[in-house]
Enzyme design. Structure first.
Site, PDB file in Angstrom:
ATOM      1  N   LYS A  13     -34.683  -2.320 -75.873  1.00  0.00           N
ATOM      2  CA  LYS A  13     -35.826  -3.105 -75.389  1.00  0.00           C
ATOM      3  C   LYS A  13     -36.550  -3.788 -76.546  1.00  0.00           C
ATOM      4  O   LYS A  13     -36.896  -4.959 -76.464  1.00  0.00           O
ATOM      5  CB  LYS A  13     -36.820  -2.220 -74.623  1.00  0.00           C
ATOM      6  CG  LYS A  13     -36.224  -1.525 -73.410  1.00  0.00           C
ATOM      7  CD  LYS A  13     -37.257  -0.715 -72.658  1.00  0.00           C
ATOM      8  CE  LYS A  13     -37.850   0.420 -73.479  1.00  0.00           C
ATOM      9  NZ  LYS A  13     -36.880   1.449 -73.886  1.00  0.00           N
ATOM     10  N   ARG A  88     -44.195   2.190 -67.266  1.00  0.00           N
ATOM     11  CA  ARG A  88     -43.290   3.338 -67.357  1.00  0.00           C
ATOM     12  C   ARG A  88     -43.463   4.274 -66.165  1.00  0.00           C
ATOM     13  O   ARG A  88     -42.736   5.269 -66.081  1.00  0.00           O
ATOM     14  CB  ARG A  88     -43.589   4.110 -68.644  1.00  0.00           C
ATOM     15  CG  ARG A  88     -42.551   3.903 -69.755  1.00  0.00           C
ATOM     16  CD  ARG A  88     -43.040   4.677 -70.947  1.00  0.00           C
ATOM     17  NE  ARG A  88     -42.068   5.010 -71.929  1.00  0.00           N
ATOM     18  CZ  ARG A  88     -41.895   4.356 -73.073  1.00  0.00           C
ATOM     19  NH1 ARG A  88     -42.553   3.261 -73.328  1.00  0.00           N
ATOM     20  NH2 ARG A  88     -41.024   4.805 -73.953  1.00  0.00           N
ATOM     21  N   ARG A 127     -31.770   5.325 -85.538  1.00  0.00           N
ATOM     22  CA  ARG A 127     -32.722   4.202 -85.666  1.00  0.00           C
ATOM     23  C   ARG A 127     -33.606   4.376 -86.908  1.00  0.00           C
ATOM     24  O   ARG A 127     -34.053   5.475 -87.202  1.00  0.00           O
ATOM     25  CB  ARG A 127     -33.600   4.132 -84.422  1.00  0.00           C
ATOM     26  CG  ARG A 127     -34.736   3.126 -84.546  1.00  0.00           C
ATOM     27  CD  ARG A 127     -35.300   2.734 -83.226  1.00  0.00           C
ATOM     28  NE  ARG A 127     -35.939   3.822 -82.507  1.00  0.00           N
ATOM     29  CZ  ARG A 127     -36.419   3.711 -81.260  1.00  0.00           C
ATOM     30  NH1 ARG A 127     -36.323   2.577 -80.610  1.00  0.00           N
ATOM     31  NH2 ARG A 127     -36.986   4.744 -80.671  1.00  0.00           N
ATOM     32  N   ARG A 160     -38.619   7.495 -87.067  1.00  0.00           N
ATOM     33  CA  ARG A 160     -39.755   7.898 -86.241  1.00  0.00           C
ATOM     34  C   ARG A 160     -39.689   9.398 -85.966  1.00  0.00           C
ATOM     35  O   ARG A 160     -38.615   9.936 -85.724  1.00  0.00           O
ATOM     36  CB  ARG A 160     -39.720   7.136 -84.898  1.00  0.00           C
ATOM     37  CG  ARG A 160     -40.351   5.781 -84.966  1.00  0.00           C
ATOM     38  CD  ARG A 160     -40.065   4.952 -83.740  1.00  0.00           C
ATOM     39  NE  ARG A 160     -40.309   5.628 -82.465  1.00  0.00           N
ATOM     40  CZ  ARG A 160     -40.213   5.038 -81.268  1.00  0.00           C
ATOM     41  NH1 ARG A 160     -39.886   3.750 -81.200  1.00  0.00           N
ATOM     42  NH2 ARG A 160     -40.433   5.707 -80.165  1.00  0.00           N
ATOM     43  N   ARG A 171     -37.407  12.969 -74.313  1.00  0.00           N
ATOM     44  CA  ARG A 171     -37.861  11.634 -73.893  1.00  0.00           C
ATOM     45  C   ARG A 171     -36.925  11.051 -72.835  1.00  0.00           C
ATOM     46  O   ARG A 171     -37.367  10.376 -71.906  1.00  0.00           O
ATOM     47  CB  ARG A 171     -37.947  10.700 -75.102  1.00  0.00           C
ATOM     48  CG  ARG A 171     -39.166  11.014 -75.977  1.00  0.00           C
ATOM     49  CD  ARG A 171     -39.056  10.393 -77.349  1.00  0.00           C
ATOM     50  NE  ARG A 171     -38.935   8.961 -77.311  1.00  0.00           N
ATOM     51  CZ  ARG A 171     -38.285   8.233 -78.211  1.00  0.00           C
ATOM     52  NH1 ARG A 171     -37.676   8.832 -79.232  1.00  0.00           N
ATOM     53  NH2 ARG A 171     -38.234   6.935 -78.111  1.00  0.00           N
TER      54      ARG A 171
HETATM   55  P1  ADP Z   1     -35.768   0.714 -77.411  1.00  0.00           P
HETATM   56  O1  ADP Z   1     -36.834  -0.266 -77.817  1.00  0.00           O
HETATM   57  O2  ADP Z   1     -35.229   0.431 -76.023  1.00  0.00           O
HETATM   58  O3  ADP Z   1     -36.155   2.142 -77.574  1.00  0.00           O
HETATM   59  P2  ADP Z   1     -34.362  -0.302 -79.791  1.00  0.00           P
HETATM   60  O4  ADP Z   1     -34.354  -1.773 -79.555  1.00  0.00           O
HETATM   61  O5  ADP Z   1     -35.321   0.213 -80.799  1.00  0.00           O
HETATM   62  O6  ADP Z   1     -34.517   0.481 -78.374  1.00  0.00           O
HETATM   63  O7  ADP Z   1     -32.874   0.140 -80.165  1.00  0.00           O
HETATM   64  C1  ADP Z   1     -32.566   1.504 -80.490  1.00  0.00           C
HETATM   65  C2  ADP Z   1     -31.572   1.552 -81.659  1.00  0.00           C
HETATM   66  O8  ADP Z   1     -30.294   1.053 -81.225  1.00  0.00           O
HETATM   67  C3  ADP Z   1     -31.979   0.706 -82.856  1.00  0.00           C
HETATM   68  O9  ADP Z   1     -31.612   1.409 -84.026  1.00  0.00           O
HETATM   69  C4  ADP Z   1     -31.173  -0.595 -82.694  1.00  0.00           C
HETATM   70  O10 ADP Z   1     -30.866  -1.181 -83.956  1.00  0.00           O
HETATM   71  C5  ADP Z   1     -29.912  -0.093 -81.991  1.00  0.00           C
HETATM   72  N1  ADP Z   1     -29.389  -1.050 -80.999  1.00  0.00           N
HETATM   73  C6  ADP Z   1     -30.126  -1.817 -80.141  1.00  0.00           C
HETATM   74  N2  ADP Z   1     -29.303  -2.545 -79.334  1.00  0.00           N
HETATM   75  C7  ADP Z   1     -28.030  -2.219 -79.690  1.00  0.00           C
HETATM   76  C8  ADP Z   1     -26.733  -2.618 -79.229  1.00  0.00           C
HETATM   77  N3  ADP Z   1     -26.598  -3.509 -78.227  1.00  0.00           N
HETATM   78  N4  ADP Z   1     -25.661  -2.061 -79.820  1.00  0.00           N
HETATM   79  C9  ADP Z   1     -25.793  -1.164 -80.817  1.00  0.00           C
HETATM   80  N5  ADP Z   1     -26.978  -0.744 -81.306  1.00  0.00           N
HETATM   81  C10 ADP Z   1     -28.089  -1.247 -80.753  1.00  0.00           C
HETATM   82  P1  AMP Z   2     -41.559   3.675 -77.312  1.00  0.00           P
HETATM   83  O1  AMP Z   2     -41.866   3.054 -78.640  1.00  0.00           O
HETATM   84  O2  AMP Z   2     -41.538   2.672 -76.191  1.00  0.00           O
HETATM   85  O3  AMP Z   2     -40.302   4.527 -77.350  1.00  0.00           O
HETATM   86  O4  AMP Z   2     -42.775   4.635 -76.963  1.00  0.00           O
HETATM   87  C1  AMP Z   2     -43.101   5.727 -77.813  1.00  0.00           C
HETATM   88  C2  AMP Z   2     -44.090   6.662 -77.117  1.00  0.00           C
HETATM   89  O5  AMP Z   2     -45.317   5.967 -76.819  1.00  0.00           O
HETATM   90  C3  AMP Z   2     -43.639   7.236 -75.778  1.00  0.00           C
HETATM   91  O6  AMP Z   2     -42.805   8.370 -75.912  1.00  0.00           O
HETATM   92  C4  AMP Z   2     -44.997   7.584 -75.139  1.00  0.00           C
HETATM   93  O7  AMP Z   2     -45.552   8.761 -75.689  1.00  0.00           O
HETATM   94  C5  AMP Z   2     -45.872   6.418 -75.594  1.00  0.00           C
HETATM   95  N1  AMP Z   2     -45.832   5.286 -74.631  1.00  0.00           N
HETATM   96  C6  AMP Z   2     -45.393   4.013 -74.878  1.00  0.00           C
HETATM   97  N2  AMP Z   2     -45.512   3.233 -73.795  1.00  0.00           N
HETATM   98  C7  AMP Z   2     -46.039   4.023 -72.817  1.00  0.00           C
HETATM   99  C8  AMP Z   2     -46.395   3.811 -71.448  1.00  0.00           C
HETATM  100  N3  AMP Z   2     -46.237   2.609 -70.854  1.00  0.00           N
HETATM  101  N4  AMP Z   2     -46.893   4.860 -70.753  1.00  0.00           N
HETATM  102  C9  AMP Z   2     -47.080   6.052 -71.317  1.00  0.00           C
HETATM  103  N5  AMP Z   2     -46.761   6.328 -72.599  1.00  0.00           N
HETATM  104  C10 AMP Z   2     -46.252   5.334 -73.356  1.00  0.00           C
END
Ligand code: ADP
Ligand code: AMP
Length: 216
Positions: A13, A88, A127, A160, A171
């Site tokens: 995302k 969410r 990540r 993170r 999660r």
């Molecule tokens: P989200 O925001 O949904 O939690 P991220 O965009 O941070 O996910 O992506 C999670 C991890 O996976 C990051 O380290 C990113 O570089 C990697 N990643 C994202 N999309 C892809 C993909 N299509 N193929 C392989 N790795 C990916």
């Molecule tokens: P993310 O960066 O989207 O993976 O979010 C990291 C953390 O932030 C989550 O595990 C939650 O603790 C909090 N968080 C982010 N967005 C929301 C949401 N829309 N509702 C509740 N908690 C959230």
């Protein structure tokens, strides 16, 4: 364009949301980023959100909704927005819908990034994020040019706290229980567009742009 990025943690995302925001010239609003920044800066919001983030639990709806609706009223959202990590829960989705209705606006669509859970664990534990600008990398799938340094700004890359395996599994569980129902919610409104997010980053992006009528 008013878009929502939906999908489990690690689906991409943030990666796709950032690319889309640059391409469509609208702000990328990631609630996770807002909370992490608040924790780092030790603001009142940060103090309230900290323990939820650490444990991989959702921050309560009443806190999140207020923050997002306030953000959506900023002038830069006039052209649209990309919401990443919000809503969410169904309650958050309803609050957003009510807000947009009052403003006489509607969502353009909901982009669901669908991937197998085992791929997600590997993505999240690998990540790395830039401490300075928030850019996201992956130790294998998207390594930076220089280990531990951001390509964009030279900032330090870190893992993170909630990307350690135990919290990641929790999660994913929270997502299944609390966020998955949103698929049905948006499906019923005919807003849901599903993408195979196991594809390489550029292919997922191209598929989304194509769907939005912005393909090359
Ligand atoms: P989200 O925001 O949904 O939690 P991220 O965009 O941070 O996910 O992506 C999670 C991890 O996976 C990051 O380290 C990113 O570089 C990697 N990643 C994202 N999309 C892809 C993909 N299509 N193929 C392989 N790795 C990916
Ligand atoms: P993310 O960066 O989207 O993976 O979010 C990291 C953390 O932030 C989550 O595990 C939650 O603790 C909090 N968080 C982010 N967005 C929301 C949401 N829309 N509702 C509740 N908690 C959230």
């Amino acid at each position: 364009m008013r878009l929502i990025m939906l999908g489990p943690p690690g689906a991409g995302k943030g990666t796709q949301g950032g690319m889309l925001a640059r391409a469509l010239e609208v702000p990328h609003i990631a609630t996770g980023d807002i909370f992490r920044q608040a924790v780092r800066e030790e603001t009142e919001l940060g103090r309230r959100a900290k323990s939820y983030l650490e444990q991989g639990e959702l921050v309560p709806d009443e806190i999140v909704v207020g923050i997002v609706l306030e953000r959506l009223q900023k002038p830069d959202c006039g052209k649209g927005f990309i919401l990443d990590g919000f809503p969410r829960t169904v309650q958050q989705a309803e609050a957003l819908e009510e807000f947009l209705q009052k403003e006489g606006k509607a969502l353009t669509g909901v982009i669901l990034l669908d991937v197998d859970p085992e791929v997600l664990v590997e993505r999240l534990t690998g990540r790395r994020v830039c401490r300075q600008c928030g850019a996201t990398y992956h130790v294998r799938n998207m390594p930076p040019r220089e280990e531990g340094r951001c390509d964009e700004c030279g900032g330090e890359l870190y893992q993170r706290e909630d990307d350690r395996e135990e919290t990641v599994r929790h999660r994913l569980d929270v997502h299944e229980r609390q966020t998955r129902p949103l698929r049905d919610y948006y499906e019923k409104q005919d807003l849901l567009h599903v993408f195979d997010a196991a594809q390489p980053i550029e292919d997922v992006f191209a598929a989304i742009m194509e769907q939005l009528g912005r393909g090359r």
